[in-house]
Scaffold this motif. Structure first.
Motif, PDB file in Angstrom:
ATOM      1  N   ARG A  85      -7.125   7.158  18.886  1.00 14.43           N
ATOM      2  CA  ARG A  85      -7.723   7.212  17.632  1.00 14.43           C
ATOM      3  C   ARG A  85      -8.386   8.461  17.122  1.00 14.43           C
ATOM      4  N   TYR A  87      -9.637  11.930  15.817  1.00 15.11           N
ATOM      5  CA  TYR A  87      -8.925  12.841  14.963  1.00 15.11           C
ATOM      6  C   TYR A  87     -10.132  13.810  14.755  1.00 15.11           C
ATOM      7  N   GLN A  89     -11.793  16.813  12.630  1.00 16.38           N
ATOM      8  CA  GLN A  89     -12.002  17.318  11.326  1.00 16.38           C
ATOM      9  C   GLN A  89     -13.288  18.320  11.129  1.00 16.38           C
ATOM     10  N   VAL A 106     -15.361  14.910  15.711  1.00 11.17           N
ATOM     11  CA  VAL A 106     -14.480  13.603  15.915  1.00 11.17           C
ATOM     12  C   VAL A 106     -15.354  12.442  15.207  1.00 11.17           C
TER      13      VAL A 106
END
Length: 270
Positions: A85, A87, A89, A106
């Motif tokens: 999970r 991700y 950004q 993250v």
């Protein structure tokens, strides 16, 4: 007497012809013959980069070539493992005081996991002897211990003075007391530098295993050039807290990590 002399001359001529007919083997070449199964290399050393579905790895492999078809090796590797999970950004903020652009981060990450693996395995080639410069195909399998190096994940967070009028940036790891700030996207400037938290690393012992298809170009070359693709599993003896588990999310940490991998190796045989 004439018969003995004739026989001696005939033997000498045949021996001389055989010597002339032999191919001289230069240093570093392989002794390839259609009906021969011998090799001249005993050891190999390779360095590789590995791409995984949930991370990456860099390592070295030391092998003992038992026969053309079988090489036993020891791998030493360091890499990273991500939660499914995770991700990344980025907000691309620029701090007015330093003009530093914020780093990608993250959201909800608590720790970073860096596995140190020591693996013992074998490569077994399936095809008949490839000609020089040919492609040899085989299987590779490995298992061994893993030490999970777990480092706290730090974020640069917007903080306020007691007056609430001035903002500043401070690097912090997740704690229960700062959860309202750490899990507030509006208060995140970006990720802190990699060195932050190294002194706080913890060790999670475990094990790993992998199985792959091995492709070796130039099986008789002194230069080792290979690609391998397969599946691997890492298991730790307790759950690794990579992500923050909250009642509002369905994120769960696990001690088990499954990956598909592709690695590229260059090295030398001798």
């Amino acid at each position: 007497m004439k018969k003995q002399l004739t026989a001696t001359l005939a033997i000498c001529c045949i021996s001389f012809s055989l010597v002339l007919g032999q191919t001289r083997l230069e240093y570093g070449q392989n002794n390839y013959q259609e009906n021969s199964k011998g090799i001249i290399y005993n050891k190999e050393l390779g360095f590789y980069a590995k791409l995984q579905t949930r991370g990456f790895g860099l390592g070295a492999s030391i092998g003992t070539i038992k026969t053309y078809y079988l090489t036993r090796f020891i791998n030493i590797e360091i890499g990273s493992l991500r939660h499914i999970r995770e991700y990344r950004q980025s907000f691309d903020f620029q701090a007015p005081a330093t003009n530093r652009i914020s780093r990608a981060f993250v959201f909800g990450k608590q720790n970073a996991l860096y596995p140190l693996r020591v693996g013992f395995g074998e490569k077994r080639y399936l095809s008949e002897k490839a000609k020089q410069k040919g492609l040899a195909i085989g299987i590779s399998y490995e298992a061994g211990p893993t030490l999970g190096l777990v480092k706290p994940y730090y974020l640069d967070l917007w903080q306020t003075e007691d007056s609430g009028l001035e903002y500043f940036i401070r690097s912090e790891k997740y704690t229960e007391s700062n959860a309202d700030v750490f899990l507030n996207v509006g208060r995140i400037y970006g990720a802190s530098g990699f060195a932050k938290g190294i002194s706080e690393m913890k060790i999670y012992p475990g094990a790993h295993a992998k199985l792959g298809i091995h492709f070796d170009w130039g099986a008789y070359d002194e230069m080792l050039k290979a690609v391998e693709a397969g599946a691997m599993v890492d298991f730790f003896f307790k759950e690794v807290p990579i992500m923050i588990e909250t009642s509002e999310s369905d994120i769960k940490n696990t001690p088990l990590f499954l990956n598909l991998y592709l690695h590229f190796m260059l090295g030398k045989r001798w």
